[in-house]
Each structure stands twice: as structure tokens, then as C-alpha cells.
Design an enzyme around this catalytic site. Structure first.
Site, PDB file in Angstrom:
ATOM      1  N   THR A 153       0.820  -1.224   0.000  1.00 38.11           N
ATOM      2  CA  THR A 153       0.000   0.000   0.000  1.00 38.11           C
ATOM      3  C   THR A 153       0.852   1.271   0.000  1.00 38.11           C
ATOM      4  O   THR A 153       1.999   1.260   0.457  1.00 38.11           O
ATOM      5  CB  THR A 153      -0.934   0.014   1.229  1.00 38.11           C
ATOM      6  OG1 THR A 153      -0.147  -0.130   2.411  1.00 38.11           O
ATOM      7  CG2 THR A 153      -1.961  -1.089   1.161  1.00 38.11           C
ATOM      8  N   ASN A 156      -0.594   7.581   0.874  1.00 44.39           N
ATOM      9  CA  ASN A 156      -1.561   8.695   0.817  1.00 44.39           C
ATOM     10  C   ASN A 156      -2.899   8.382   1.498  1.00 44.39           C
ATOM     11  O   ASN A 156      -3.586   9.298   1.929  1.00 44.39           O
ATOM     12  CB  ASN A 156      -1.735   9.211  -0.618  1.00 44.39           C
ATOM     13  CG  ASN A 156      -2.360   8.214  -1.545  1.00 44.39           C
ATOM     14  OD1 ASN A 156      -2.354   7.017  -1.281  1.00 44.39           O
ATOM     15  ND2 ASN A 156      -2.897   8.701  -2.638  1.00 44.39           N
ATOM     16  N   PRO A 180       3.143  -1.893   4.366  1.00 45.31           N
ATOM     17  CA  PRO A 180       2.718  -0.497   4.250  1.00 45.31           C
ATOM     18  C   PRO A 180       3.848   0.354   3.670  1.00 45.31           C
ATOM     19  O   PRO A 180       5.003  -0.083   3.643  1.00 45.31           O
ATOM     20  CB  PRO A 180       2.469  -0.098   5.711  1.00 45.31           C
ATOM     21  CG  PRO A 180       3.422  -0.940   6.496  1.00 45.31           C
ATOM     22  CD  PRO A 180       3.605  -2.236   5.725  1.00 45.31           C
ATOM     23  N   THR A 235       2.629   4.069 -11.050  1.00 42.93           N
ATOM     24  CA  THR A 235       2.647   3.244 -12.267  1.00 42.93           C
ATOM     25  C   THR A 235       4.044   2.677 -12.491  1.00 42.93           C
ATOM     26  O   THR A 235       4.209   1.540 -12.943  1.00 42.93           O
ATOM     27  CB  THR A 235       2.164   4.084 -13.458  1.00 42.93           C
ATOM     28  OG1 THR A 235       0.788   4.419 -13.215  1.00 42.93           O
ATOM     29  CG2 THR A 235       2.254   3.332 -14.767  1.00 42.93           C
ATOM     30  N   GLY A 238       4.357  -0.296 -10.357  1.00 42.49           N
ATOM     31  CA  GLY A 238       3.409  -1.278 -10.903  1.00 42.49           C
ATOM     32  C   GLY A 238       4.008  -2.002 -12.111  1.00 42.49           C
ATOM     33  O   GLY A 238       3.904  -3.229 -12.242  1.00 42.49           O
ATOM     34  N   GLU A 255      -3.555  -0.833  -8.630  1.00 48.55           N
ATOM     35  CA  GLU A 255      -4.226   0.478  -8.564  1.00 48.55           C
ATOM     36  C   GLU A 255      -3.122   1.515  -8.675  1.00 48.55           C
ATOM     37  O   GLU A 255      -2.383   1.758  -7.717  1.00 48.55           O
ATOM     38  CB  GLU A 255      -4.973   0.624  -7.232  1.00 48.55           C
ATOM     39  CG  GLU A 255      -6.100  -0.381  -7.032  1.00 48.55           C
ATOM     40  CD  GLU A 255      -7.304  -0.101  -7.907  1.00 48.55           C
ATOM     41  OE1 GLU A 255      -7.479   1.054  -8.351  1.00 48.55           O
ATOM     42  OE2 GLU A 255      -8.065  -1.033  -8.177  1.00 48.55           O
ATOM     43  N   CYS A 289      -4.929   9.923  -5.744  1.00 43.95           N
ATOM     44  CA  CYS A 289      -4.861   9.458  -7.132  1.00 43.95           C
ATOM     45  C   CYS A 289      -6.052   9.943  -7.942  1.00 43.95           C
ATOM     46  O   CYS A 289      -5.999   9.980  -9.162  1.00 43.95           O
ATOM     47  CB  CYS A 289      -4.806   7.943  -7.147  1.00 43.95           C
ATOM     48  SG  CYS A 289      -6.168   7.206  -6.235  1.00 43.95           S
ATOM     49  N   GLU A 464     -11.411  -2.473  -7.058  1.00 40.30           N
ATOM     50  CA  GLU A 464     -11.587  -2.611  -5.608  1.00 40.30           C
ATOM     51  C   GLU A 464     -12.925  -1.992  -5.251  1.00 40.30           C
ATOM     52  O   GLU A 464     -13.323  -0.981  -5.833  1.00 40.30           O
ATOM     53  CB  GLU A 464     -10.450  -1.902  -4.858  1.00 40.30           C
ATOM     54  CG  GLU A 464      -9.123  -2.609  -5.069  1.00 40.30           C
ATOM     55  CD  GLU A 464      -7.943  -2.016  -4.303  1.00 40.30           C
ATOM     56  OE1 GLU A 464      -7.010  -2.754  -4.004  1.00 40.30           O
ATOM     57  OE2 GLU A 464      -7.966  -0.807  -4.026  1.00 40.30           O
TER      58      GLU A 464
HETATM   59  P1  NAP Z   1       5.107   4.074  -4.672  1.00 40.77           P
HETATM   60  O1  NAP Z   1       6.390   4.771  -4.556  1.00 40.77           O
HETATM   61  O2  NAP Z   1       4.858   3.278  -5.893  1.00 40.77           O
HETATM   62  O3  NAP Z   1       4.997   3.160  -3.360  1.00 40.77           O
HETATM   63  C1  NAP Z   1       3.841   2.415  -3.082  1.00 40.77           C
HETATM   64  C2  NAP Z   1       4.215   1.217  -2.235  1.00 40.77           C
HETATM   65  O4  NAP Z   1       5.059   0.356  -2.998  1.00 40.77           O
HETATM   66  C3  NAP Z   1       5.003   1.560  -0.969  1.00 40.77           C
HETATM   67  O5  NAP Z   1       4.650   0.672   0.039  1.00 40.77           O
HETATM   68  C4  NAP Z   1       6.444   1.316  -1.414  1.00 40.77           C
HETATM   69  O6  NAP Z   1       7.319   1.050  -0.350  1.00 40.77           O
HETATM   70  C5  NAP Z   1       6.238   0.093  -2.277  1.00 40.77           C
HETATM   71  N1  NAP Z   1       7.317  -0.180  -3.226  1.00 40.77           N
HETATM   72  C6  NAP Z   1       8.201   0.681  -3.771  1.00 40.77           C
HETATM   73  N2  NAP Z   1       9.042   0.017  -4.595  1.00 40.77           N
HETATM   74  C7  NAP Z   1       8.675  -1.285  -4.559  1.00 40.77           C
HETATM   75  C8  NAP Z   1       9.155  -2.480  -5.179  1.00 40.77           C
HETATM   76  N3  NAP Z   1      10.189  -2.469  -6.005  1.00 40.77           N
HETATM   77  N4  NAP Z   1       8.527  -3.639  -4.914  1.00 40.77           N
HETATM   78  C9  NAP Z   1       7.481  -3.681  -4.071  1.00 40.77           C
HETATM   79  N5  NAP Z   1       6.993  -2.592  -3.443  1.00 40.77           N
HETATM   80  C10 NAP Z   1       7.569  -1.411  -3.694  1.00 40.77           C
HETATM   81  O7  NAP Z   1       3.864   5.073  -4.570  1.00 40.77           O
HETATM   82  P2  NAP Z   1       3.567   6.170  -3.472  1.00 40.77           P
HETATM   83  O8  NAP Z   1       4.442   7.332  -3.742  1.00 40.77           O
HETATM   84  O9  NAP Z   1       3.579   5.578  -2.120  1.00 40.77           O
HETATM   85  O10 NAP Z   1       2.036   6.521  -3.799  1.00 40.77           O
HETATM   86  C11 NAP Z   1       1.661   7.471  -4.710  1.00 40.77           C
HETATM   87  C12 NAP Z   1       1.163   6.845  -5.992  1.00 40.77           C
HETATM   88  O11 NAP Z   1       0.104   5.943  -5.688  1.00 40.77           O
HETATM   89  C13 NAP Z   1       0.556   7.855  -6.931  1.00 40.77           C
HETATM   90  O12 NAP Z   1       0.974   7.602  -8.231  1.00 40.77           O
HETATM   91  C14 NAP Z   1      -0.950   7.615  -6.793  1.00 40.77           C
HETATM   92  O13 NAP Z   1      -1.702   8.022  -7.917  1.00 40.77           O
HETATM   93  C15 NAP Z   1      -0.986   6.159  -6.574  1.00 40.77           C
HETATM   94  N6  NAP Z   1      -2.256   5.756  -5.937  1.00 40.77           N
HETATM   95  C16 NAP Z   1      -3.185   5.102  -6.692  1.00 40.77           C
HETATM   96  C17 NAP Z   1      -4.402   4.742  -6.139  1.00 40.77           C
HETATM   97  C18 NAP Z   1      -5.460   4.027  -6.942  1.00 40.77           C
HETATM   98  O14 NAP Z   1      -6.485   3.642  -6.368  1.00 40.77           O
HETATM   99  N7  NAP Z   1      -5.245   3.801  -8.231  1.00 40.77           N
HETATM  100  C19 NAP Z   1      -4.664   5.057  -4.802  1.00 40.77           C
HETATM  101  C20 NAP Z   1      -3.699   5.722  -4.067  1.00 40.77           C
HETATM  102  C21 NAP Z   1      -2.480   6.060  -4.651  1.00 40.77           C
HETATM  103  P3  NAP Z   1       8.244   2.198   0.301  1.00 40.77           P
HETATM  104  O15 NAP Z   1       7.306   3.180   0.887  1.00 40.77           O
HETATM  105  O16 NAP Z   1       9.020   1.453   1.325  1.00 40.77           O
HETATM  106  O17 NAP Z   1       9.068   2.763  -0.799  1.00 40.77           O
END
Ligand code: NAP
Length: 483
Positions: A153, A156, A180, A235, A238, A255, A289, A464
Site C-alpha cells: 500500500t 496517501n 505499508p 505506475t 506497478g 491500482e 490518485c 476494488e
Molecule cells: P510508490 O512509490 O509506488 O509506493 C507504493 C508502495 O510500494 C510503498 O509501500 C512502497 O514502499 C512500495 N514499493 C516501492 N518500490 C517497490 C518495489 N520495487 N517492490 C514492491 N513494493 C515497492 O507510490 P507512493 O508514492 O507511495 O504513492 C503514490 C502513488 O500511488 C501515486 O501515483 C498515486 O496516484 C498512486 N495511488 C493510486 C491509487 C489508486 O487507487 N489507483 C490510490 C492511491 C495512490 P516504500 O514506501 O518502502 O518505498
């Protein structure tokens, strides 16, 4: 340091107990409003992540599955525990994320809503026999739990995002290994404290791992005992998970990021559109998001709409959310702040005008970014192309319906979109033309537990919420009976 009865342990949770953190590695959690460290949380090793996966595997029951009643009870207990502890969980969330206290507590209610919805609709996962008798057989369809699920997760919505995943995973009977975001692990620890005290789930049904994303992500992607990952985040990450799980053909629920268009036609109720835009855009300080990222306003009403926005934005207050009387808290970290600043700077350098807010050179040295409106935005600007994730409202002009549908779709993302018009036929045409999983008509509201939510294009895979979300963690198995 933060003190709370829900934060007695700051370690992982594996096999029904808090881990010992024998190697002593920790990471710091900050309050973005003060810049101070509020907790040091265990950073877990690869061995511990594998232990969490093994513990999940031991809780998975296939041949004698957990009954619907048992699973419903887990969901109801978590819902009730969240509701009863809404104030404290919200306070913890506010301190590590920065969003205003009331908004943080509202997120706890929102999270409880997903457990409630799944508890009330879990019967849909019961086996059923189809009415036809194809091939002279009686066909029963079973919904089997997919297995141990990795749930990852973002920061945000520290409780909202896990609620969406965990409610559906438990409804399906899937054990999970939960990671988390490193900025906001405390709300998750609080949730585990509640589950530890108020539910009687078997050991290993829910496991908490925290620390380096690279270590945890690798273990979850590589383990053959984790057939599914449900991820909410960027993304970019992802895409990496798609590549890293391709070899094993794991099921992915993704997501991902958004770049929401918010379209205001000249026949719209401009006051209602402005009120909805403010509520939509500034929730979570613009770090959602689903928040409007490109505001397209019909040229006939652009100046009037800009004035209405400026009037509202100039009344907004920014400050430490724990005080309860502010509209917007700080941004999550320096990188997030610098991105918003870069977007404002870039837009102004390329010809946009500042309607409300401060010029980049007038900004302070903390993480409090003032709500900002810029006018005259175009597709060459960063704020048009990228997800800003901050309190910036970039306005662009349009003339025709066709032109604005094309402009709205001019992005790789397809998560949320909004259209404001009093013409019902036009609203239907625009919603159908926009390749976005969510299209609000005369509302800026985002997802709800009762309806499926998710992205098209690079915004993700799967849904979801709603019945669609309830079915994410099961696999249909058909059992035709010959005689
Ligand atoms: P993020 O950098 O992609 O991180 C999300 C989660 O993934 C964190 O727990 C992070 O851990 C983990 N993570 C990072 N690198 C990873 C890897 N290589 N393997 C597995 N897990 C990994 O995103 P964020 O900055 O936290 O969130 C913002 C983004 O989320 C925005 O783009 C937003 O649009 C999107 N979002 C989308 C939705 C939806 O419903 N579509 C909802 C909310 C947010 P660490 O924190 O330890 O780095």
C-alpha cells in the site's frame, strides 16, 4: 516520539505474534508537519518476509475452508474495532501523514466501510449450481481462495488502501502478507494491534512486514507460495511488479497513478463546480490518485470560474492538521514538495498566469505548500503531463466537446475524471468517450465501498470495492458432475 496504546510494539507481526526484531534494524518515521522523528520502526530482513509467507501458507485452508460465517465474523470484528477506535487511529494517521485530523478520522470510517460492505455481501462468494445442464452434467461453480496474497500500500491513504484489499482477501479466505509504505507504517501497526486484540483469526492469517521495498518486493515476487499481489502505488513500481512476476504468471491487482481531467462546460453550475473542485482537489493536500490534475474550462466561462476558484482558495488555511482547524496539512516529504514547486515554476515560465497562491521564489522552507491556481495551461507543461500530487489547480481552456474529450484522454492514465454540465445527453457522451474507470457527473466525489473502482490504461488492472472487488481474491473453479 508518538505515544499510543495502539503502538506498544513497533515491529512486524508474523504467525499471530509481534516479531522480536533481533537484528535491531530500524527506520525513522517523521511527522511532516514538524519535521521531527516520531517513531523508529523495525526494518525486516528477507528471512522474516519469507517467514511471514510461510506463516500465511500455514493459515491457508483449501480442503476444509473457513466458512462464510467465520469469515463474516472476522470482517465484522475489524469493522467494529475500527469504528470504536476511530479517534486514536485517526490521530496516528494525522501525525504520520499530515492530513487534517477530521479528514484522517473520516478515512478510518471510510476504511471500516469496506469491511462492512464485504461482510454484508460475502454470500456472493458461496458456491452455486448453474441452471443449465450442458454436456449432460450438473455444473457447480466454486470460488476458491487464490492463496497467500501480498498486499502493498501507498502512504496517501494509510488505512483506506489496506481496507480495500484486506476486506476482500479475508472475505475470500486468503491469508496475507502486508507491506505499508515506509512513510506511514504506524497506522498499519495500529490496525494490527486492533486485529490482534479484537479478532480471533487463526495465526498467520494476517502478517505485517515493513522496511526496504526492494527486499520485501523481491521476496513476494519470487516466492512460489504467493500467487497474487495486490498493489496500490505509482505506475512506475506497478510496471516493475508486472515484469518481476511474469515468470511465475502471478495474478496482479494494480491500482496505479492518475491524471484526472475535470471538465467544466459553459452551461454548468459554476458555484457547484467550484465547490466540488475544491473538495476534490485539496483532500489530502492534493495527494490523491483521484484528484483533478487538469482542469478544462470552456472559454466562455473561464474567467468567471477562475475568479470563483481564487475567492475560495484565498480563504483556505494551511497548517499542522493535528490542530483540527486547518483545510490543508503539509506535503508528505521534500521530494513531494519539490515536485509541486517545479510544476508551478515550469507552468509560469511557459506562459501560464498565477491566479492564486505564491510564486516559487516566495515559498518557505517547510512542507506547507499554499493552495495554488494557474491559468493558461497547455500540454507542453509538466503539470499537464505528470501527476502533480499536490495543491495545484492548473486551468486550461477548451471550445468544443470533441476537443475536450480528446484532451482529457491525452494521457497514458485512465483512473478518475469529472464532467460538469447540465445537459444530460452531453454528460453521457462525454463519460462514454473518456477512457477512465470513474467519471463523476456534476460531482467530484471519489470511490466508495459499494461500487467498483479502478483504472483503465496505465492506471491499473482490476477493481476494488463493490461486487467486482469482492471477487478479486478468488478463482472460479467449475465442478461438472457426470453421474
Ligand atoms: P510508490 O512509490 O509506488 O509506493 C507504493 C508502495 O510500494 C510503498 O509501500 C512502497 O514502499 C512500495 N514499493 C516501492 N518500490 C517497490 C518495489 N520495487 N517492490 C514492491 N513494493 C515497492 O507510490 P507512493 O508514492 O507511495 O504513492 C503514490 C502513488 O500511488 C501515486 O501515483 C498515486 O496516484 C498512486 N495511488 C493510486 C491509487 C489508486 O487507487 N489507483 C490510490 C492511491 C495512490 P516504500 O514506501 O518502502 O518505498
Amino acid at each position: 516520539m508518538i505515544e499510543s496504546p495502539l503502538l506498544e510494539k513497533l515491529t512486524g507481526y508474523i504467525g499471530g505474534r509481534w516479531t522480536d526484531n533481533e537484528h535491531g534494524n530500524t527506520f525513522d518515521v517523521y511527522n511532516p508537519a514538524t519535521g521531527k522523528v516520531i517513531a523508529q520502526v523495525a526494518s525486516m530482513s528477507e528471512d522474516e518476509v519469507n517467514a511471514a509467507i510461510a506463516s500465511g501458507k500455514s493459515a491457508l485452508r483449501l480442503t476444509s475452508p473457513y466458512s462464510i460465517e467465520t469469515r463474516r465474523k472476522w470482517l465484522e470484528d475489524i469493522r467494529d474495532a475500527l469504528k470504536a477506535n476511530k479517534e486514536e487511529v485517526g490521530r496516528i494517521l494525522c501525525m504520520e501523514h499530515g492530513k487534517p485530523l477530521q479528514e484522517a478520522q473520516g478515512e478510518v470510517d471510510y476504511a471500516a466501510g469496506f469491511f462492512d460492505y464485504c461482510s454484508k455481501h460475502i454470500q456472493a462468494l458461496d458456491a452455486h449450481t448453474i441452471p443449465e445442464k450442458p454436456k449432460d452434467c450438473t455444473w457447480t461453480v466454486h470460488y476458491r481462495p487464490i492463496g497467500v496474497a501480498g498486499l502493498i500500500t501507498p502512504w496517501n491513504f494509510p488505512i483506506g488502501m489496506i481496507a480495500k484489499k484486506l476486506s476482500a482477501a479475508l472475505a475470500a479466505g486468503c491469508p496475507s502478507v502486508i507491506k505499508p509504505a515506509s512513510e506511514t507504517p504506524l497506522t498499519m501497526i495500529a490496525l494490527f494491534s486492533l486485529m490482534d486484540k479484537h479478532t480471533d483469526m487463526p495465526d498467520g492469517m494476517v502478517n505485517l512486514v515493513m522496511g526496504k521495498a526492494s527486499v520485501i518486493g523481491k521476496a513476494l515476487c519470487e516466492s512460489p507460495d504467493v500467487p497474487m499481489l495486490s498493489f496500490t502505488g505509482s505506475t512506475e513500481v506497478g510496471r516493475k511488479l508486472i515484469v518481476d512476476t511474469a515468470e511465475q504468471v502471478k495474478k496482479l491487482a494494480l491500482e496505479l497513478g492518475g491524471n484526472a481531467p475535470f471538465i467544466v462546460f459553459d452551461d454548468a453550475d459554476l458555484d457547484a463546480a467550484a465547490d466540488n473542485l475544491i473538495a476534490n482537489k485539496f483532500r489530502g493536500g492534493g495527494q490523491t490518485c483521484v484528484c483533478a490534475n487538469r482542469i478544462f474550462v470552456h472559454e466562455k466561462v473561464a474567467d468567471a470560474f477562475g475568479e470563483k476558484l481564487a475567492e475560495r482558495v484565498n480563504k483556505m488555511t494551511v497548517g499542522d492538521g493535528i490542530n483540527g482547524d486547518v483545510d490543508i496539512g503539509p506535503l508528505i516529504n521534500q521530494a513531494g514538495y519539490d515536485k509541486v514547486k517545479r510544476h508551478v515554476q515550469d507552468a509560469l515560465e511557459k506562459g501560464a498566469t498565477l491566479v492564486a497562491g505564491k510564486k516559487p521564489e516566495e515559498l518557505g522552507n517547510d512542507l506547507f505548500f499554499p493552495p495554488t491556481v494557474v491559468h493558461g495551461v497547455n500540454r507542453d507543461m509538466c503539470c499537464y503531463q505528470e501527476e502533480t500530487f499536490g495543491p495545484l489547480v492548473p486551468m486550461a481552456l477548451f471550445r468544443t466537446e470533441e476537443e475536450v474529450i480528446e484532451a482529457g484522454n491525452d494521457t497514458e492514465f485512465g483512473l478518475a475524471s469529472y464532467v460538469f454540465t447540465n445537459d444530460a445527453e452531453r454528460a453521457q457522451r462525454v463519460a462514454a468517450g473518456l477512457r477512465f474507470g470513474h467519471c463523476g457527473w456534476n460531482t467530484g466525489t471519489g470511490p466508495t465501498p459499494e461500487a467498483p473502482f479502478g483504472g483503465m490504461k496505465a492506471s491499473g488492472i482490476g477493481r476494488e470495492g463493490g461486487l467486482e472487488g469482492l471477487f478479486e481474491f478468488v478463482e472460479a473453479q467449475t465442478v461438472p458432475r457426470g453421474f
